[in-house]
Design a protein around this motif. Structure first.
Motif, PDB file in Angstrom:
ATOM      1  N   TRP A 120      -7.244  -1.937 -12.210  1.00 28.51           N
ATOM      2  CA  TRP A 120      -8.003  -1.404 -13.345  1.00 28.51           C
ATOM      3  C   TRP A 120      -7.800   0.098 -13.496  1.00 28.51           C
ATOM      4  O   TRP A 120      -7.667   0.611 -14.614  1.00 28.51           O
ATOM      5  CB  TRP A 120      -9.490  -1.741 -13.223  1.00 28.51           C
ATOM      6  N   HIS A 121      -7.770   0.812 -12.379  1.00 29.38           N
ATOM      7  CA  HIS A 121      -7.537   2.264 -12.436  1.00 29.38           C
ATOM      8  C   HIS A 121      -6.158   2.562 -13.023  1.00 29.38           C
ATOM      9  O   HIS A 121      -6.015   3.434 -13.885  1.00 29.38           O
ATOM     10  CB  HIS A 121      -7.649   2.884 -11.052  1.00 29.38           C
ATOM     11  N   GLY A 123      -6.729  -7.946  -1.976  1.00 30.80           N
ATOM     12  CA  GLY A 123      -7.924  -7.105  -1.988  1.00 30.80           C
ATOM     13  C   GLY A 123      -8.566  -7.020  -3.353  1.00 30.80           C
ATOM     14  O   GLY A 123      -8.435  -7.901  -4.200  1.00 30.80           O
ATOM     15  N   SER A 124      -9.230  -5.929  -3.565  1.00 28.28           N
ATOM     16  CA  SER A 124      -9.956  -5.666  -4.801  1.00 28.28           C
ATOM     17  C   SER A 124      -8.994  -5.435  -5.968  1.00 28.28           C
ATOM     18  O   SER A 124      -7.873  -4.968  -5.785  1.00 28.28           O
ATOM     19  CB  SER A 124     -10.828  -4.420  -4.613  1.00 28.28           C
ATOM     20  N   THR A 125      -9.470  -5.751  -7.159  1.00 25.65           N
ATOM     21  CA  THR A 125      -8.674  -5.493  -8.364  1.00 25.65           C
ATOM     22  C   THR A 125      -8.911  -4.078  -8.904  1.00 25.65           C
ATOM     23  O   THR A 125      -8.318  -3.705  -9.911  1.00 25.65           O
ATOM     24  CB  THR A 125      -9.008  -6.514  -9.472  1.00 25.65           C
ATOM     25  N   ARG A 126      -9.743  -3.319  -8.223  1.00 26.89           N
ATOM     26  CA  ARG A 126     -10.075  -1.964  -8.686  1.00 26.89           C
ATOM     27  C   ARG A 126      -8.834  -1.089  -8.916  1.00 26.89           C
ATOM     28  O   ARG A 126      -8.741  -0.428  -9.952  1.00 26.89           O
ATOM     29  CB  ARG A 126     -11.041  -1.297  -7.719  1.00 26.89           C
ATOM     30  N   SER A 138       0.832  -1.200   0.000  1.00 28.82           N
ATOM     31  CA  SER A 138       0.000   0.000   0.000  1.00 28.82           C
ATOM     32  C   SER A 138       0.869   1.253   0.000  1.00 28.82           C
ATOM     33  O   SER A 138       0.563   2.219  -0.698  1.00 28.82           O
ATOM     34  CB  SER A 138      -0.926  -0.015   1.215  1.00 28.82           C
ATOM     35  N   TRP A 188      -2.359  -5.700  -4.950  1.00 28.80           N
ATOM     36  CA  TRP A 188      -3.468  -6.644  -5.092  1.00 28.80           C
ATOM     37  C   TRP A 188      -3.012  -8.069  -4.783  1.00 28.80           C
ATOM     38  O   TRP A 188      -3.663  -8.788  -4.040  1.00 28.80           O
ATOM     39  CB  TRP A 188      -4.046  -6.553  -6.496  1.00 28.80           C
TER      40      TRP A 188
END
Length: 130
Positions: A88-89, A82-85, A21, A77
């Motif tokens: 994608w961003h 966690g999320s793949t968002r 992170s 990720w």
């Protein structure tokens, strides 16, 4: 015995997620900074003889920062689960950076400049969300 192993695994996973992170935050901050510096060098492009060189070098650095953002998002990720968002961003941002480079090389300022402003705004937004 198994409780200790699970606790150690959980602590390791948490530490890896935090590191990922932090790397992601640094990558977004670097990307935001490079885009801002591109705006500055665009102004120099109009007023100084060395502006074109500075803007050209800055474009390469900005593109590299966008690729670093993708790498950081994938690592965050994978390690954090966690999320793949964010992936994608970051990937979408790399697509925008690619379009920006093509528009710059083609000398289409009517699309290049607004896209640069949009990219800076999106990068600041991504930085604020982290």
């Amino acid at each position: 015995m198994t409780t200790e192993v699970k606790a150690t695994e959980t602590a390791t996973t948490t530490a890896n997620a935090r590191r990922s992170s932090s790397f992601l935050q640094i990558a977004i901050a670097l990307q935001t900074l490079t885009i801002f510096l591109q705006a500055v060098s665009a102004g120099l492009l109009l007023t100084a003889s060395y502006g074109e060189t500075l803007h050209s070098v800055g474009a390469r650095v900005m593109y590299g920062a966008s690729m670093l953002y993708v790498l950081a998002a994938v690592l965050a990720w994978k390690r954090g689960g966690g999320s793949t968002r964010p992936v994608w961003h970051a990937s979408g941002f790399l697509v925008l950076a690619s379009v920006q480079v093509v528009l710059g090389i083609a000398h289409v300022p009517s699309a290049h400049l607004p896209l640069g402003v949009l990219m800076f705004g999106l990068s600041v937004l991504a930085l604020a969300r982290r």
